[in-house]
Scaffold this motif. Structure first.
Motif, PDB file in Angstrom:
ATOM      1  N   ARG A   1      37.312  36.442  38.706  1.00 50.51           N
ATOM      2  CA  ARG A   1      37.448  37.809  38.226  1.00 50.51           C
ATOM      3  C   ARG A   1      38.799  38.558  38.992  1.00 50.51           C
ATOM      4  NH1 ARG A   1      35.035  35.493  33.947  1.00 50.51           N
ATOM      5  NH2 ARG A   1      32.895  35.545  34.082  1.00 50.51           N
TER       6      ARG A   1
ATOM      7  N   GLU B   1      40.185  41.073  36.585  1.00 52.55           N
ATOM      8  CA  GLU B   1      39.263  42.075  36.304  1.00 52.55           C
ATOM      9  C   GLU B   1      39.428  42.940  37.351  1.00 52.55           C
ATOM     10  OE1 GLU B   1      38.820  38.943  35.518  1.00 52.55           O
ATOM     11  OE2 GLU B   1      38.251  38.819  33.676  1.00 52.55           O
ATOM     12  N   GLN B   2      39.032  42.662  38.690  1.00 56.15           N
ATOM     13  CA  GLN B   2      39.142  43.300  39.934  1.00 56.15           C
ATOM     14  C   GLN B   2      40.318  44.237  39.867  1.00 56.15           C
ATOM     15  OE1 GLN B   2      37.096  41.538  43.325  1.00 56.15           O
ATOM     16  NE2 GLN B   2      37.267  39.851  42.447  1.00 56.15           N
TER      17      GLN B   2
ATOM     18  N   LYS C   1      28.774  40.538  33.949  1.00 56.28           N
ATOM     19  CA  LYS C   1      29.201  41.894  33.882  1.00 56.28           C
ATOM     20  C   LYS C   1      28.632  42.826  35.054  1.00 56.28           C
ATOM     21  CE  LYS C   1      27.742  41.966  29.808  1.00 56.28           C
ATOM     22  NZ  LYS C   1      27.122  40.739  29.543  1.00 56.28           N
TER      23      LYS C   1
ATOM     24  N   LEU D   1      29.648  41.900  38.413  1.00 52.97           N
ATOM     25  CA  LEU D   1      31.055  42.271  38.750  1.00 52.97           C
ATOM     26  C   LEU D   1      31.072  43.760  39.283  1.00 52.97           C
ATOM     27  CD1 LEU D   1      34.006  42.034  38.721  1.00 52.97           C
ATOM     28  CD2 LEU D   1      34.092  42.529  36.464  1.00 52.97           C
TER      29      LEU D   1
ATOM     30  N   LEU E   1      34.932  39.977  29.983  1.00 55.85           N
ATOM     31  CA  LEU E   1      34.607  38.819  30.639  1.00 55.85           C
ATOM     32  C   LEU E   1      34.308  37.400  29.952  1.00 55.85           C
ATOM     33  CD1 LEU E   1      34.393  40.748  33.075  1.00 55.85           C
ATOM     34  CD2 LEU E   1      32.376  39.787  33.791  1.00 55.85           C
TER      35      LEU E   1
END
Length: 476
Positions: free
Chosen positions: A10, A13-14, A39, A42, A175
């Motif tokens: 991820r 996304e991070q 989700k 995270l 995701l």
């Protein structure tokens, strides 16, 4: 509070979340993806469980129950009593008053399972719209994060809203399931030391869904884990399929009928075939169901080589669903060691070959990288040769490149190096020439083998232009 755990993968996304926190503007962040994809994990791990307000919807709850939960959380985070709101409009008004009282550089709000708060006649979405448009989008320190497993609700009602929430979401984070690279990292983090072949076998059963992967017990073999999770009478994943569809789709029947039909058709089906087989109307409901299944990574849409767009095919590619429908759904056996007893069974061997093909289709980018064509524009398709009404050959993965080359990919699952025999090589060449004649292509054709453990370097190996193995599939 639970210990903070490492976030596997991820990275993109991070990076988006870091940008949101650093920005000097209000952020409305929508995180979506299918159930069990990670989700909540995270967001909670990224923010180290430190929120100024947190609420999660509960499946199948009503308006009164949802507002009761809201009131409980508001009192918990604010440290004072609030009268229970009798509508979402009043509830969001209370949330606004509480958040406005905070004197902080960053105010982080997390509402999880947002779709489950939108109960019938609750007018939840309009109250959320008013909260954001009348107050939230003017608060430069507000980071408002929402999640939802009901992907279709998130994309249609929130991201696709035509009213006051239209284009209000500032960041969208989707995701997807893990690839093999991140699957290996997750298993290792959980103390599981399997080789690449065993990890591929695991992926063929549960796919790249982090929650399912996290249920693997490091003290057991993969076969023992599969029996424990699916075939034990209290197996944690035994009833997952049923709840998965109910939680994702409001009317799950048509979705399940499509998926269960496609499970029987390896190469996929056209829309007309689906309509004919299911005896359903060719209308908006079918279009919506197919679109939603694609969004949720259950099926893929692709075209046969040389065919027009309207003849596109739909193929079930979700590995968990494929496994469940093949071995679990109608399994009447009371043998809790069922999977251990299937070693070398014909049904297992045929499933393994097809499931490995789906693993490869989930890793097209890794295959392209192995072929040295990451930056080359390509089209992915399949081909079935028909002569005089008879099937003469089939190629499940064709990579049609802009550099005047076509990779004809043969995906083969075996527990050892794959041995290309002279008769099999002749079969490959005959099929390649059949393809050339049928399609009239002038491009160079490359025979490409995609295997788990590589190919035996015998005399026939010299006639294969490209070789891709597990080491390539595990690339990032």
């Amino acid at each position: 509070m639970k210990d903070i755990q490492e976030i596997i993968g991820r990275e993109n996304e991070q990076a988006v979340l870091k940008e949101c926190i650093a920005s000097n503007r209000p952020e409305f962040i929508a995180v979506y993806g299918r159930r069990r994809i990670g989700k909540t994990f995270l967001i909670k791990q990224f923010f180290k469980n430190k929120f100024d307000f947190y609420l999660t919807g509960v499946y199948d709850s009503n308006l009164s129950e949802s507002l009761e939960l809201f009131n409980t959380q508001l009192e918990k985070f604010s440290g004072k009593k609030w009268p229970k709101a009798n509508s979402w409009l009043k509830a969001f008004g209370q949330l606004e008053n509480y958040l406005a009282s905070l004197k902080k550089k960053k105010v982080v709000v997390f509402i999880d399972e947002l779709p489950w708060l939108d109960t019938p006649r609750s007018r939840f979405i309009r109250a959320l719209e008013f909260f954001w448009n009348s107050w939230g989008d003017s608060q430069t320190n507000l980071k408002f994060i929402v999640c939802g497993s009901a992907t279709t609700w998130m994309t249609d009602k929130l991201l696709g809203d035509k009213g006051g929430l239209h284009n209000r979401v500032t960041r969208k984070i989707y995701l997807a399931p893990f690839n093999l690279h991140d699957t290996e990292k997750l298993l290792k983090a959980n103390g599981i030391k399997w080789n690449k072949h065993q990890i591929i076998d695991c992926y063929m059963v549960v796919g790249g869904t982090p929650f399912y992967l996290s249920k693997m017990d490091r003290a057991l073999s993969l076969a023992q884990n599969v029996d424990r999770l699916f075939f034990h009478h209290e197996g944690e994943l035994r009833d997952e399929y049923e709840f998965l569809f109910r939680s994702l789709f409001k009317n799950s029947t048509i979705y399940r009928r499509i998926v269960e039909l496609l499970a029987k058709k390896a190469i996929g089906m056209t829309r007309d075939n689906i309509i004919s087989s299911l005896k359903v109307a060719d209308g908006g409901k079918l279009t919506e169901a197919i679109k939603d299944l694609i969004k949720c990574d259950f099926i893929r849409e692709y075209k046969a080589f040389g065919k027009k767009e309207r003849n596109r095919l739909y193929q079930l590619t979700d590995l968990f669903t494929l496994f469940y429908l093949k071995f679990v759904k109608d399994n009447r056996s009371e043998d809790e060691g069922f999977w251990l007893s299937q070693v070398n069974a014909p049904s297992l061997n045929s499933w393994s070959g097809y499931a490995f093909e789906q693993v490869c289709l989930h890793h097209i980018q890794q295959i392209k990288k192995a072929l040295g064509i990451s930056g080359v524009a390509t089209e992915i398709s399949s081909w079935t040769g028909i002569t005089d009404g008879k099937k003469t050959g089939q190629i499940d993965l064709i990579i049609d490149r802009k550099d005047e080359t076509i990779n004809l990919c043969e995906m083969k699952y075996s527990r050892t190096e794959y041995d290309i025999t002279p008769p099999y090589l002749r079969k490959l060449y005959n099929r390649m020439e059949n393809f050339r004649e049928s399609t009239k292509t002038k491009k160079a054709l490359h025979l490409t083998m995609v295997t788990v453990n590589g190919i035996v370097h015998n005399a026939q190996w010299n006639d294969i232009q490209n070789e891709v193995n597990a080491d390539h599939l595990f690339q990032k």
